[in-house]
Design an enzyme around this catalytic site. Sequence first.
Site, PDB file in Angstrom:
ATOM      1  N   ASN A 144      -2.040 -10.938   7.905  1.00  0.00           N
ATOM      2  CA  ASN A 144      -3.043  -9.909   8.132  1.00  0.00           C
ATOM      3  C   ASN A 144      -4.412 -10.331   7.601  1.00  0.00           C
ATOM      4  O   ASN A 144      -4.547 -10.684   6.428  1.00  0.00           O
ATOM      5  CB  ASN A 144      -2.617  -8.626   7.403  1.00  0.00           C
ATOM      6  CG  ASN A 144      -3.565  -7.481   7.692  1.00  0.00           C
ATOM      7  OD1 ASN A 144      -3.577  -6.950   8.793  1.00  0.00           O
ATOM      8  ND2 ASN A 144      -4.386  -7.116   6.717  1.00  0.00           N
ATOM      9  N   GLU A 145      -5.389 -10.294   8.472  1.00  0.00           N
ATOM     10  CA  GLU A 145      -6.784 -10.507   8.113  1.00  0.00           C
ATOM     11  C   GLU A 145      -7.012 -11.754   7.241  1.00  0.00           C
ATOM     12  O   GLU A 145      -7.541 -11.664   6.132  1.00  0.00           O
ATOM     13  CB  GLU A 145      -7.360  -9.258   7.421  1.00  0.00           C
ATOM     14  CG  GLU A 145      -7.340  -8.048   8.344  1.00  0.00           C
ATOM     15  CD  GLU A 145      -7.958  -6.782   7.739  1.00  0.00           C
ATOM     16  OE1 GLU A 145      -8.302  -6.784   6.547  1.00  0.00           O
ATOM     17  OE2 GLU A 145      -8.086  -5.797   8.476  1.00  0.00           O
ATOM     18  N   GLN A 178       0.805  -1.217   0.000  1.00  0.00           N
ATOM     19  CA  GLN A 178       0.000   0.000   0.000  1.00  0.00           C
ATOM     20  C   GLN A 178       0.844   1.276   0.000  1.00  0.00           C
ATOM     21  O   GLN A 178       0.335   2.348  -0.323  1.00  0.00           O
ATOM     22  CB  GLN A 178      -0.954  -0.012   1.200  1.00  0.00           C
ATOM     23  CG  GLN A 178      -2.012  -1.101   1.072  1.00  0.00           C
ATOM     24  CD  GLN A 178      -2.934  -1.168   2.266  1.00  0.00           C
ATOM     25  OE1 GLN A 178      -2.657  -1.886   3.217  1.00  0.00           O
ATOM     26  NE2 GLN A 178      -4.019  -0.425   2.253  1.00  0.00           N
ATOM     27  N   HIS A 217       0.935  -9.333   4.371  1.00  0.00           N
ATOM     28  CA  HIS A 217      -0.230  -8.433   4.420  1.00  0.00           C
ATOM     29  C   HIS A 217      -0.897  -8.463   3.030  1.00  0.00           C
ATOM     30  O   HIS A 217      -0.587  -7.637   2.163  1.00  0.00           O
ATOM     31  CB  HIS A 217       0.204  -7.016   4.809  1.00  0.00           C
ATOM     32  CG  HIS A 217      -0.941  -6.093   5.144  1.00  0.00           C
ATOM     33  ND1 HIS A 217      -1.096  -5.493   6.373  1.00  0.00           N
ATOM     34  CD2 HIS A 217      -1.990  -5.662   4.407  1.00  0.00           C
ATOM     35  CE1 HIS A 217      -2.183  -4.730   6.377  1.00  0.00           C
ATOM     36  NE2 HIS A 217      -2.745  -4.819   5.195  1.00  0.00           N
TER      37      HIS A 217
HETATM   38  O1  IFM Z   1      -6.227  -0.745   4.121  1.00  0.00           O
HETATM   39  C1  IFM Z   1      -6.769  -1.836   4.796  1.00  0.00           C
HETATM   40  C2  IFM Z   1      -5.650  -2.727   5.334  1.00  0.00           C
HETATM   41  O2  IFM Z   1      -4.802  -3.159   4.326  1.00  0.00           O
HETATM   42  C3  IFM Z   1      -6.250  -3.941   6.010  1.00  0.00           C
HETATM   43  N1  IFM Z   1      -7.276  -3.581   6.969  1.00  0.00           N
HETATM   44  C4  IFM Z   1      -8.274  -2.630   6.572  1.00  0.00           C
HETATM   45  C5  IFM Z   1      -7.617  -1.403   5.962  1.00  0.00           C
HETATM   46  C6  IFM Z   1      -8.694  -0.364   5.575  1.00  0.00           C
HETATM   47  O3  IFM Z   1      -9.597  -0.922   4.686  1.00  0.00           O
END
Ligand code: IFM
Length: 431
Positions: free
Chosen positions: A158-159, A20, A114
């Site tokens: 991540n997630e 990002q 991520h």
């Molecule tokens: O930008 C994302 C991040 O990469 C992962 N969690 C949520 C954020 C906002 O949508």
Amino acid sequence: MDDTVFPDRFLWGSATSAHQVEGGNVNSDSWLLEHVEGSAFREASWDAIDHYHRFADDIALLAALGLNAYRFSLEWSRIEPAEGLFSQVAIDHYRDVLACCRAYGLATVVTLHHFTSPIWLLAKNGWESPETPGLFARYVRRVMEELGDLIDMVCTMNEPNLAWTLADVGMAPREASGRAVDPMLCGCARALGTVPEAIAQFQFAATERAFETKLAAHRAAVAAVREVCPDKPVGWTIAASDIVAAPGGEQRAAAAQEELCERFYRASRGDDFIGVQTYSRTWYGPDGPCDPPEGCEMTMQGEEFYPLAVSESIRRAYAVSDCSILVTENGIATEDDAQRVRFYRQAIGGVAACIREGVPVLGYIAWSAFDNFEWVFGYGPKYGIIAVDRATQRRLVKPSALCLGEIARTNGREIVPATDDGMQPGGEVSK
Ligand code: IFM
């Protein structure tokens, strides 16, 4: 109030992820998805905010605000651009980033994955391949051997649960066969010379096989971290939706809570912490996610403005996992920074209430340090506490960054814990 409820050495930070912010992440599967025919991405990431080259100034800026931690991710596709080939140059780059954090007194919270994976992994069935847990663990082991001495806390991935949230809004098929009608995944399959059913990308793979693969990869990564660096706390970070039932939606909400969150919280038992990442609450009616009640204040991403969602998530994640909690992401997409300041003060008041109740919360990390590339939404949504003019790459500190810095410097001394009755006066910084 004079005394802070926040423990000594509480982490106050902000976060980014490699893809990002770094720019030029050409070996990652997201780069591929951004460029294939049929891509769902509004725009490609391109140079992002050039954090790859500007990390030293960026880290200096975060430290100058008063924050004491930085969460960022290592990019697997830079470190292992071809299967089995590790780039010492990329590893050395991340060593410089970590050393820079140390020099500025920032604790390092490092995410090893991520969302983005190397293209070669996607080409071999990505997050549904039985080989992936072993390949991920090999990368993790190498990273910990090379960089572990400079890492304070490790988030394996991540997630891992996001795909099921996306499935609930029709953005990720629950069966591999559903990929055959997704234009982006078809475009990707063509580019890789495979079939769409085999395109199991981390964010979009919502099958049971993907669940098992992610779980096995996490367990293998935790084992690798503990073997190489037994003293480093390790966990994963969960998109901890605060799911609430609209009238008639009770059953559907309970099922979503289980599928999207609780099975991941249970799978965290035995980890050193669980990363909680919450932005808003999600309403569920009998047919799935639905609009919040009329008249709610909203964010620019179409979510309800509800800062206390994070404290609800903390309580639930702790109750199920019995792990210490690290808020690894919390924030709001808005062009109105006064709204963001209000959000943070109230949300942190909610965190304070959890600590007062006895929940072991280790830190609060805001998303995001900078306005950045918000995946399929491109550069539109503004989550940052620092704005970036992408034409000049100039950084511009927002009032919310100063507010968080002040809270960090005083260890939240003036934060008022949110009250139990659902009111949100808590978190106002008293004058
Ligand atoms: O930008 C994302 C991040 O990469 C992962 N969690 C949520 C954020 C906002 O949508």
